[in-house]
Design an enzyme around this catalytic site. Structure first.
Site, PDB file in Angstrom:
ATOM      1  N   LYS A   1       0.816  -1.215   0.000  1.00  0.00           N
ATOM      2  CA  LYS A   1       0.000   0.000   0.000  1.00  0.00           C
ATOM      3  C   LYS A   1       0.846   1.260   0.000  1.00  0.00           C
ATOM      4  O   LYS A   1       0.339   2.348  -0.271  1.00  0.00           O
ATOM      5  CB  LYS A   1      -0.940   0.035   1.224  1.00  0.00           C
ATOM      6  CG  LYS A   1      -1.761  -1.213   1.410  1.00  0.00           C
ATOM      7  CD  LYS A   1      -2.456  -1.659   0.143  1.00  0.00           C
ATOM      8  CE  LYS A   1      -3.032  -3.052   0.272  1.00  0.00           C
ATOM      9  NZ  LYS A   1      -2.032  -4.098   0.493  1.00  0.00           N
TER      10      LYS A   1
ATOM     11  N   SER B   1      -4.661 -11.266  -2.242  1.00  0.00           N
ATOM     12  CA  SER B   1      -3.247 -10.917  -2.313  1.00  0.00           C
ATOM     13  C   SER B   1      -2.743 -11.161  -3.720  1.00  0.00           C
ATOM     14  O   SER B   1      -3.284 -11.988  -4.468  1.00  0.00           O
ATOM     15  CB  SER B   1      -2.465 -11.791  -1.328  1.00  0.00           C
ATOM     16  OG  SER B   1      -1.093 -11.757  -1.606  1.00  0.00           O
TER      17      SER B   1
ATOM     18  N   CYS C   1       8.339  -9.068  -1.177  1.00  0.00           N
ATOM     19  CA  CYS C   1       8.250 -10.525  -1.352  1.00  0.00           C
ATOM     20  C   CYS C   1       8.450 -10.950  -2.810  1.00  0.00           C
ATOM     21  O   CYS C   1       7.984 -10.301  -3.731  1.00  0.00           O
ATOM     22  CB  CYS C   1       6.929 -11.032  -0.800  1.00  0.00           C
ATOM     23  SG  CYS C   1       6.769 -10.784   0.983  1.00  0.00           S
TER      24      CYS C   1
END
Length: 550
Positions: free
Chosen positions: A121, A466, A191
């Site tokens: 975000k 996600s 990630c």
């Protein structure tokens, strides 16, 4: 200079004394004042190394004749917030990040900004602030995490979310799961797969707000990341001198480029929330239908984790995002006359080339002759819903099943791990939208457990997924249940059709029965009644408009 308002004249003597208290000299105050927005903290792996990135940026600013001034921005880790009440906050934090940068930039009259985000975000929140404040700005991220290794295979955080499902179904031992935990995330960076953070860092390049390599150079390649950061500091000084602002760069054509690349790389469905929100702040209208229109003409040419086996370092070595964009110019999907922080996009692409055709396919040899994301509509989603088509098994692209309804993520997880869900079901998770959640939680836990258990079912939600989610997962269903949307009218046993090829999402119930249910529906009490989330729920708009605050 804009900053003269806080530095020049007899009425600013008190202001200058405050600058002197921090060690800024009169010579410093003659220079453009550049805000360095650093989202470093010690709770997000993607942000733990950003102090070093900020130092490199400041060197670049100072070398180019500017006065660098660092200030912080908050950052939440979606992975750590996942699967519990904490996940109500990450999307809502996007607005806090944007608002706080506006307050700092305007309250202190900065001449320009260099923004240093890295994760989900934070990247869109900073880009939203760039569009809103509209002073010369460069974005330079911290870079992606490298993939971990386990028994000769690449693994990442998404592997670990799915490992929970494998453990629950007896496919993975507790010892192996623990061993994998220490290997999945080997160090700093966002990630390792093409999840939301890395997708948005790549699209920052495409929008023209970041330098080439911003989205793909691994965080562990410290020399290249430092060089990129120093260059960003130098570049912002050029933008200040030329008065080139974010709204000169983030035009409608730039957003079209971003959507085209998003479709080509099979990016996170969260981009369908974030790009409209960024466009909103930049004064550009970006309707949901535009995503589907571009998707129909796009080509899916990279198969990145979680939809494939490649990770960000592979994409970097293959030529990065510039190479992807150059490939898309063959089918006229890229507007090369757009401006970027480094100059015309055409100049940037002139030296780009694909270095590995296994990682970046040609448009003639695309995985799909359309984009990786599809927009579905129907009586279950009159205002639209989103699915990552590139991450769905072909035999689930058209799926009809029986509804099993849950009014929270926790209830759904309990049902999935408890063996309630069988093949042939459609799992419906509702009252998790922007207002209903509130905060529109990501549903990685249920999707990962379903995948790990090997269940072939569809999952529908007015929440979101996600970037690490894969499978027949339809999110952003609008209107959401809390607004009286049709997803709130589904009952256990109803038949539901998910038809991705024909872009349909249908509740197979007679219209008269739906009207009866609608007349009987009553809005439930808000789940959160105090604090920031309560205010957020009252102000946030629907997912199909980017979940912005109005």
């Amino acid at each position: 200079m804009r900053s003269d308002i806080v530095k020049k004249g007899s009425t600013r003597t008190a202001h200058r004394s405050l600058f002197h208290a921090m060690g800024y000299s009169n010579e410093d105050l003659e220079k453009p004042m550049i805000g360095i927005v650093n989202s470093f903290n010690e709770i997000v792996p993607g942000h733990m190394h950003l102090r070093e990135i900020a130092e490199a940026v400041k060197l670049g600013v100072a070398a180019a004749g500017g006065m660098p001034v660092e200030f912080p921005a908050i950052a939440l880790c979606d992975g750590i917030a996942m699967g519990h009440e904490g996940m109500k906050y990450p999307l809502a934090s996007r607005e806090l990040i944007c608002d706080s940068i506006e307050a700092m930039a305007n309250g202190h009259a900065f001449d320009g900004l260099v923004m240093i985000p890295n994760c989900d975000k934070i990247v869109p929140g900073m880009l939203m602030a760039a569009g809103r404040v509209n002073i010369p700005t460069v974005v330079v991220s911290g870079g992606p995490m490298q993939a971990g290794r386990w028994k000769g295979k690449d693994i990442s955080v998404s592997t670990m979310f799915e490992a929970a499902g494998k453990y629950e179904s007896g496919q993975l031992s507790a010892a192996d799961m623990e061993a994998m935990e220490f290997r999945a995330c080997p160090g700093c960076g966002s990630c390792a797969g093409l999840f939301t953070a890395n997708t948005m860092n790549c699209l920052t390049e495409v929008l023209g707000m970041g330098l080439p390599g911003n989205g793909t150079i691994p965080a562990a390649y410290f020399g290249r990341r430092r060089m990129l950061a120093k260059k960003a500091g130098e570049l912002v000084m050029e933008l200040v001198k030329k008065d080139i602002r974010p709204r000169d760069i983030m035009t409608l054509d730039a957003f079209k480029n971003a959507i085209a690349v998003d479709m080509a790389i099979g990016g996170s469905t969260n981009t369908v929330l974030h790009l409209p929100a960024i466009a909103h702040e930049a004064g550009v209208d970006l309707p949901l239908d535009l995503f589907d229109e571009i998707s129909r003409h796009a080509r899916y040419i990279t198969k990145m984790s979680p939809g494939g086996s490649y990770h960000m370092q592979d994409l970097d070595e293959a030529g990065g995002i510039s190479a992807v964009m150059k490939e898309l110019t063959k089918i006229h999907l890229i507007h090369t006359d757009c401006q970027t922080v480094t100059g015309p996009l055409a100049d940037r692409l002139a030296g780009a080339s694909v270095e590995n055709r296994e990682v970046i396919h040609s448009v003639e040899n695309a995985y799909m002759n359309k984009g990786g994301i599809a927009i579905l509509k129907g009586n279950l989603a009159p205002n639209g819903a989103v699915i990552k088509e590139s991450a769905v098994d072909p035999d689930l692209l058209t799926y009809e099943g029986t509804a099993k309804c849950y009014d929270s993520e926790e209830a759904a997880i309990e049902a999935i791990t408890g063996g309630e869900i069988k093949e042939g079901n459609v799992v419906v998770i509702r009252y998790e939208g922007p207002k209903g959640g509130p905060g529109m939680r990501e549903m990685l836990n249920p999707t990962a457990v379903i995948t790990g258990m090997g269940l072939k079912v569809a999952l529908l939600t007015d929440g979101r997924f996600s970037g690490a989610s894969r499978g027949a997962c339809v999110g952003h269903i609008s209107p959401e249940a809390m607004e009286g949307g049709p997803i709130g009218l589904i009952e256990d046993g109803d038949r539901i059709l998910v038809d991705v090829p024909h872009r349909k999402l249908e509740l197979l119930v007679d219209e008269s029965e739906l009207q009866r249910r609608k007349a009987a529906w009553k809005q439930p009490e808000p789940k959160v009644k105090t604090g920031y989330l309560s205010r957020y729920a009252r102000l946030v708009t629907s997912a199909n408009t980017g979940a912005v605050l109005k």
